[in-house]
Enzyme design. Structure first.
Site, PDB file in Angstrom:
ATOM      1  N   ARG A  37       0.841  -1.190   0.000  1.00  0.00           N
ATOM      2  CA  ARG A  37       0.000   0.000   0.000  1.00  0.00           C
ATOM      3  C   ARG A  37       0.879   1.244   0.000  1.00  0.00           C
ATOM      4  NH1 ARG A  37      -5.029   1.624  -1.509  1.00  0.00           N
ATOM      5  NH2 ARG A  37      -6.276   2.559   0.150  1.00  0.00           N
TER       6      ARG A  37
ATOM      7  N   THR B 102      -9.297  -0.523 -10.136  1.00  0.00           N
ATOM      8  CA  THR B 102      -8.466  -1.556  -9.526  1.00  0.00           C
ATOM      9  C   THR B 102      -8.558  -2.821 -10.381  1.00  0.00           C
ATOM     10  OG1 THR B 102      -8.984  -0.585  -7.365  1.00  0.00           O
ATOM     11  CG2 THR B 102      -8.084  -2.792  -7.328  1.00  0.00           C
TER      12      THR B 102
ATOM     13  N   THR C 139      -3.817  -1.576  -7.686  1.00  0.00           N
ATOM     14  CA  THR C 139      -4.616  -0.410  -8.045  1.00  0.00           C
ATOM     15  C   THR C 139      -3.788   0.852  -8.217  1.00  0.00           C
ATOM     16  OG1 THR C 139      -6.562   0.881  -7.353  1.00  0.00           O
ATOM     17  CG2 THR C 139      -5.032   0.218  -5.626  1.00  0.00           C
TER      18      THR C 139
ATOM     19  N   GLU D 290      -5.961   3.462  -7.828  1.00  0.00           N
ATOM     20  CA  GLU D 290      -7.106   4.045  -7.132  1.00  0.00           C
ATOM     21  C   GLU D 290      -8.239   4.393  -8.084  1.00  0.00           C
ATOM     22  OE1 GLU D 290      -9.846   5.474  -4.359  1.00  0.00           O
ATOM     23  OE2 GLU D 290      -8.419   3.860  -4.539  1.00  0.00           O
TER      24      GLU D 290
ATOM     25  N   ASP E  50      -7.967   7.984  -0.556  1.00  0.00           N
ATOM     26  CA  ASP E  50      -8.593   6.924   0.235  1.00  0.00           C
ATOM     27  C   ASP E  50      -8.552   7.234   1.728  1.00  0.00           C
ATOM     28  OD1 ASP E  50      -9.758   5.139  -1.444  1.00  0.00           O
ATOM     29  OD2 ASP E  50      -8.230   3.598  -1.289  1.00  0.00           O
TER      30      ASP E  50
ATOM     31  N   SER F 121      -7.872   0.380   2.977  1.00  0.00           N
ATOM     32  CA  SER F 121      -8.230  -0.191   1.685  1.00  0.00           C
ATOM     33  C   SER F 121      -9.323  -1.239   1.872  1.00  0.00           C
ATOM     34  CB  SER F 121      -7.012  -0.839   1.029  1.00  0.00           C
ATOM     35  OG  SER F 121      -7.365  -1.547  -0.137  1.00  0.00           O
TER      36      SER F 121
END
Length: 592
Positions: free
Chosen positions: A127, A412, A430, A432, A452, A477
């Site tokens: 991430r 994604t 992803t 996003e 996010d 997420s």
């Protein structure tokens, strides 16, 4: 230019194969799931690509991903002697070229990996992170109110430090068989020689999203004659080929340091709302790994990544459904879908409130998944839908947070792989939103992952949100790549989906359909999606009998406002692997 043979093939198929309700597909699906979807992205549905096989069987290895060129790249790596992680690197780099609206080398990802020899399941966290200069109020305007979401997405502040490639490099170093540089050849060749623009990509290129209209996207997607690329056109990206060549030769440091990193930071500092990103932020990025979050479900063990992924929410939803009789009812029973919806609502309420980056906030994972808590929470699932949106529960060890208002759009993709040795990989990846932030560097789009985070970090009494922005923090997420084992630790299935906030519902449907209802992979993934969140029930069209039954149970569904699912799955059937791809997208499953 056009690849005339393939283009004619695509055009011919597009007139004879319809999305989700074509005669060939309908013949393979039970009557309950042959209704056409009217989701908002239907107009970009890959009608030509829907003729690709959505179900496949193989004895040795299997790949399912969102684009046939990526699947072919993964299969080629497996046939060369590479393993599942090696194939994932090749697939990701190809997807970043042929499906840039969904993922790329500037994005983030989660992997759940099963080692067939040790039966160990490892979760990898790639991430993105916020720059150290990021502040909780960076998405607030001068009036201290959240800025418009579109404004934030297109800003330099929306981009986090890329994590997907660093995560893949970590996993490949630990498990890979082939040399790192060999894994980039399929994508480099496609970028240099060109690839056929798919219907879905063409729909995004010519769609109404603001990212497709940026200066960078317009330059990339406009042909010499001034028109935009269409399905069947050949698109080349020599800059991307050069970038991949550098990463192949120098390792992931070529992306996170040096001239590519400098170009990223320079681009992010440009207005509007320039970023605080520095070269130190880029160079200091570190992916994470550790034991997967594994919990029992029926006679199986389901494994996902832990927070800040969506694994916690998915595991809770499954734990709630374990207290229902959904397995005995089947996909044609409205009450089964009621139980599905209520478990979803309860799990979403807890997930939205409690889950954030565990390096920064306390996430009560043990409390949320405690059998006693799940049993008590499941008692809220009744004979009819709860008349109001359920509140979060209070599991043991629960902290107090501000009610979350995070917006979670789609953009994604998902990959599942099983190699010759039986190792399995499930990866959700992803940038996003569609084309990320719309800003490009060296042939690839930059992510908008930091949107996010919760734009409103504090409540009126100054209580922080679990998912508030902080320097170095990873945003929450919903991505939750799944690996399923039997009680002896042997591989049963791998699955996952894109879909923004709806990922939790999509994955939940996939697990229930495969494990509880024992459906064929393609039919399981093609079932209508029901996303129950708060006091809203969004779904693909159900047959009239099911819709009427749901309405009588208090579930009044609305047309989905979420990104369509793109489920991929592999399940072991005896001595064979069965692969499945979601009919809603361009994915396919291929094995050998």
């Amino acid at each position: 230019m056009r690849s005339s043979g393939l283009y004619r093939f695509l055009v011919t198929l597009s007139t004879s194969v319809t999305f989700f309700c074509g005669s060939a597909l309908s013949a393979r699906l039970p009557q309950a799931i042959t209704q056409p979807s009217k989701a908002r992205s239907l107009k970009t549905a890959p009608s030509a690509f829907s003729a690709l096989p959505k179900r496949a069987f193989a004895s040795h290895a299997m790949v399912a991903a969102a684009n046939p060129l990526a699947v072919k790249a993964g299969i080629s790596i497996l046939k060369l002697g590479g393993n599942a992680v090696d194939a994932a690197v090749a697939i990701q780099t190809v997807l970043g070229l042929v499906e840039p609206q969904s993922s790329g080398i500037s994005g983030g990802a989660f992997i759940t990996y099963y080692d067939a020899k040790t039966h160990k399941v490892t979760a990898y966290n790639g991430r993105e992170t916020a720059p150290m200069g990021a502040t909780p109020d960076m998405f607030l305007g001068e009036d201290k109110k959240p800025i418009p979401f579109e404004t934030a997405v297109l800003s330099g502040r929306s981009t986090g430090v890329p994590g997907a490639m660093a995560m893949l490099a970590m996993a490949q170093k630990e498990h890979g068989r082939l040399t790192w540089s060999r894994l980039f050849k399929p994508a480099i060749q496609l970028a240099s020689q060109g690839f056929v623009v798919s219907p879905r990509l063409a729909g995004m290129i010519n769609g109404s999203t603001p990212q497709a209209a940026t200066e960078d996207a317009t330059r990339y997607f406009t042909k010499k004659d001034g028109t935009r690329y269409q399905a069947g056109d050949i698109l080349k990206n020599p800059e991307y080929a050069d970038t991949l060549t550098a990463i192949a030769e120098e390792g992931v440091s070529a992306l996170l340091t040096g001239s590519i990193a400098q170009a990223i930071v320079y681009k992010l500092h440009q207005n509007p709302l320039g970023s605080s990103m520095t070269l130190a932020d880029m160079a200091n990025y570190r992916p994470q790994s550790g034991p997967a979050l594994c919990r029992p479900y029926r006679v199986y063990v389901v494994c996902t990544p832990n927070a800040p992924s969506g694994g916690v929410g998915l595991q809770e939803a499954l734990g709630l459904l374990a207290h229902t009789d959904i397995a005995d009812r089947g996909p044609n029973d409205p009450r089964a879908w009621l139980e599905f919806a209520e478990a979803s609502r309860l799990a979403y309420a807890d997930r939205d409130y409690y889950v954030g980056d565990p390096d920064f906030v306390k996430v009560p994972v043990a409390g949320l998944l405690d059998p006693q808590y799940l049993s008590e929470r499941a008692q809220l699932i009744g004979d009819k839908a709860m008349p109001e949106a359920p509140l979060h529960g209070e599991p043991q060890g629960a902290p107090f947070y501000k009610t979350d208002t995070t917006v979670e759009p789609g953009g994604t993709t998902h990959i599942v792989i099983v190699d010759r040795e039986g190792n399995a990989l499930s990866m959700t990846t992803t940038v996003e939103n569609i084309f990320g932030s719309g800003r490009m560097v060296r042939g690839f789009f930059l992510n908008n992952q930091l949107t996010d985070f919760s734009f409103s970090p504090l409540s009126s009494d100054q209580t922080p949100a679990a998912n508030a922005v902080a320097g170095g923090k990873r945003p929450r997420s919903t991505m939750a790549p799944v690996i399923v084992l039997d009680k002896n630790g042997k591989f049963v299935a791998a699955l996952g989906s894109p879909g923004g906030r709806a990922i939790q519902a999509y994955n939940l449907k996939g697990v229930v359909a495969l494990l509880d209802w024992n459906m064929a992979a393609d039919k399981a993934l093609a079932l209508p999606n029901l996303i129950a969140h708060g006091d809203h029930f969004f779904s693909d069209p159900f047959p009239a009998k099911i819709s009427q039954g749901l309405a009588g149970l208090g579930v009044k569904v609305e047309p989905t406002e979420h990104e369509q699912s793109g489920l991929q799955a592999i399940i072991k059937r005896g001595n064979q692997y069965e692969g499945g791809a979601d009919v809603r997208r361009e994915g396919t499953a291929i094995g050998f």
